[in-house]
Design a protein around this motif. Structure first.
Motif, short mmCIF file in Angstrom:
data_model
loop_
_atom_site.label_atom_id
_atom_site.label_comp_id
_atom_site.label_asym_id
_atom_site.label_seq_id
_atom_site.Cartn_x
_atom_site.Cartn_y
_atom_site.Cartn_z
N VAL A 1 -6.12 -0.15 -30.06
CA VAL A 1 -5.02 0.73 -30.51
C VAL A 1 -4.52 1.59 -29.35
O VAL A 1 -3.31 1.75 -29.16
N TYR A 2 -5.42 2.13 -28.53
CA TYR A 2 -5.01 2.97 -27.40
C TYR A 2 -4.37 2.12 -26.30
O TYR A 2 -3.46 2.58 -25.60
N ILE A 3 -4.89 0.88 -26.13
CA ILE A 3 -4.25 -0.01 -25.15
C ILE A 3 -2.82 -0.32 -25.59
O ILE A 3 -1.88 -0.30 -24.80
N HIS A 4 -2.63 -0.59 -26.89
CA HIS A 4 -1.27 -0.83 -27.41
C HIS A 4 -0.38 0.38 -27.22
O HIS A 4 0.80 0.27 -26.89
N ASP A 5 -0.95 1.57 -27.41
CA ASP A 5 -0.17 2.80 -27.26
C ASP A 5 0.36 2.93 -25.83
O ASP A 5 1.51 3.32 -25.61
N PHE A 6 -0.49 2.57 -24.86
CA PHE A 6 -0.08 2.60 -23.45
C PHE A 6 1.01 1.55 -23.19
O PHE A 6 2.01 1.82 -22.53
N ILE A 7 0.80 0.33 -23.73
CA ILE A 7 1.78 -0.75 -23.55
C ILE A 7 3.13 -0.36 -24.16
O ILE A 7 4.18 -0.62 -23.57
N PHE A 8 3.08 0.25 -25.32
CA PHE A 8 4.32 0.67 -26.00
C PHE A 8 5.13 1.62 -25.11
O PHE A 8 6.32 1.42 -24.89
N ASP A 9 4.46 2.66 -24.61
CA ASP A 9 5.16 3.63 -23.75
C ASP A 9 5.68 2.96 -22.47
O ASP A 9 6.81 3.22 -22.04
N TYR A 10 4.88 2.09 -21.90
CA TYR A 10 5.23 1.49 -20.60
C TYR A 10 6.44 0.57 -20.72
O TYR A 10 7.38 0.66 -19.94
N PHE A 11 6.45 -0.30 -21.71
CA PHE A 11 7.52 -1.30 -21.81
C PHE A 11 8.75 -0.79 -22.56
O PHE A 11 9.87 -1.12 -22.19
N ILE A 12 8.55 -0.02 -23.60
CA ILE A 12 9.69 0.45 -24.40
C ILE A 12 10.57 1.41 -23.60
O ILE A 12 11.80 1.34 -23.66
N ILE A 13 9.93 2.30 -22.83
CA ILE A 13 10.72 3.23 -22.00
C ILE A 13 11.57 2.46 -21.00
O ILE A 13 12.70 2.84 -20.71
N LYS A 14 11.03 1.38 -20.46
CA LYS A 14 11.78 0.55 -19.50
C LYS A 14 12.70 -0.45 -20.20
O LYS A 14 13.39 -1.24 -19.54
N LYS A 15 12.69 -0.43 -21.55
CA LYS A 15 13.53 -1.33 -22.36
C LYS A 15 13.20 -2.80 -22.12
O LYS A 15 14.07 -3.67 -22.20
N GLN A 16 11.93 -3.08 -21.83
CA GLN A 16 11.47 -4.47 -21.65
C GLN A 16 10.82 -4.91 -22.96
O GLN A 16 9.59 -5.05 -23.09
N TYR A 17 11.67 -5.18 -23.96
CA TYR A 17 11.20 -5.42 -25.31
C TYR A 17 10.44 -6.75 -25.45
O TYR A 17 9.45 -6.83 -26.18
#
Length: 336
Positions: free
Chosen positions: A47-63
């Protein structure tokens, strides 16, 4: 940081308790806590790994990369957690992959909801502080403006009284009967002056009566030395104005428009109400004896009324003054 730690501990503890209490209907208390721990706690790391991935890719708009990495995360950890749970609890089955995906979305959503709530609270607090600061500033400006207005208004009284006393002195020398009548008129004028100076607004009707009485007083003093015309027109009922704004312009006509021993002195004063505007027009000849450096320093009343107009009617008045050294003309329009 403390709030973030409390949120994380509280989130997992809350879910653990929900699962434990839901299982208590079928199992003992200790067994319920053990099963809840087996279901909830293995999900924490992915869950925490996903949370990091979410912030990293979504902010960069790499959906696409986000969806791909999330899918890999679910498959990889879902398999590991499923095998671990099966090893600890061989009997029974669980929807590990669905549960893991659900927990990922739930945790990230809860975290952003918390952040959004904190931001909204912070914005509201900042808005309250901003509004309070603006109100304090407006209150301070109002107090400063009122103090300045009081100062300017206090300067009108002695200026008006000085000119009126000069008029009475001239009449006493020439005609004592008329002087007595003028003293009575002056008494009425001074009474209005003192009463109105304590008020922010007065009825236009009373202000016009005050101006007319002052003009009458000056007519008595001048007699045949000047041709004085005055006109007051318009519907004054219910309309209000800041007191003593117009009198300096009318005083100015008599102060600077009278030639010594001349029958050519002419003063024309027109005041009218047109809908929501008061329009003042004055015209007077300029006596040659008045055109000197000393006279230019004596315009206290005009300067004061200019400042008062800026304070009381900002953007709601137009003032035009024409001085060609032969005639002095004032055109003033005030939106009331």
């Amino acid at each position: 940081m403390t709030k973030k730690i409390i949120f994380n501990i509280g989130f997992w503890l809350f879910l653990w308790m929900v699962f434990a209490f839901s299982i208590m209907r079928f199992e003992t208390t200790m067994e319920s806590f053990r099963i809840a721990s087996l279901i909830i706690f293995p999900l924490i790391i992915p869950v925490y790994i996903h949370d990091f991935i979410f912030d990293y890719f979504i902010i960069k708009k790499q959906y696409l990369l986000y969806l791909l990495s999330t899918a890999i995360l679910v498959v990889f950890f879902g398999y590991i957690i499923s095998e671990f749970q099966h090893y600890i609890e061989p009997v029974g089955s669980s929807e590990t992959y669905g549960a893991l995906l659900f927990m990922m979305i739930l945790f990230t959503g809860a975290r952003y909801f918390r952040i959004g709530t904190q931001q909204r609270i912070r914005l509201k607090e900042e808005e309250k502080k901003r509004l309070k600061a603006e109100m304090d500033l407006k209150e301070l400006e109002a107090k400063q403006s009122q103090a300045e207005l009081n100062l300017l208004k206090s300067q009108v009284n002695p200026h008006f009284l000085f000119n009126s006393l000069n008029s009475i002195y001239s009449l006493i020398l020439s005609n004592s009967d008329i002087a007595a009548e003028v003293v009575i008129k002056l008494s009425d004028l001074m009474r209005y002056l003192l009463e109105s100076s304590q008020k922010r607004k007065v009825l236009v009707k009373y202000e016009f009566e005050f101006l007319q009485n002052y003009i009458d007083l000056e007519k008595i003093r001048l007699g045949k030395k000047a041709l004085v015309k005055s006109h007051f027109k318009g519907d004054m009922s219910g309309k209000i104005i800041s007191p003593l704004l117009l009198i300096p312009f009318i005083e100015n006509c008599f102060k600077h428009g009278i030639r010594i021993n001349s029958m050519e002195n002419e003063i024309d004063i027109s005041v009218r109400v047109e809908e929501n505007r008061i329009i003042l027009k004055t015209m007077n000849n300029i006596a040659p004896v008045r055109i000197n450096p000393a006279s230019k320093k004596s315009g206290t009343g005009i300067e004061n009324v200019k400042k008062r107009l800026e304070l009381l009617y900002p953007g709601k008045h137009q003032l035009e003054i024409i001085n060609d050294e032969k005639r002095f003309i004032v055109n003033l329009s005030i939106k009331i």
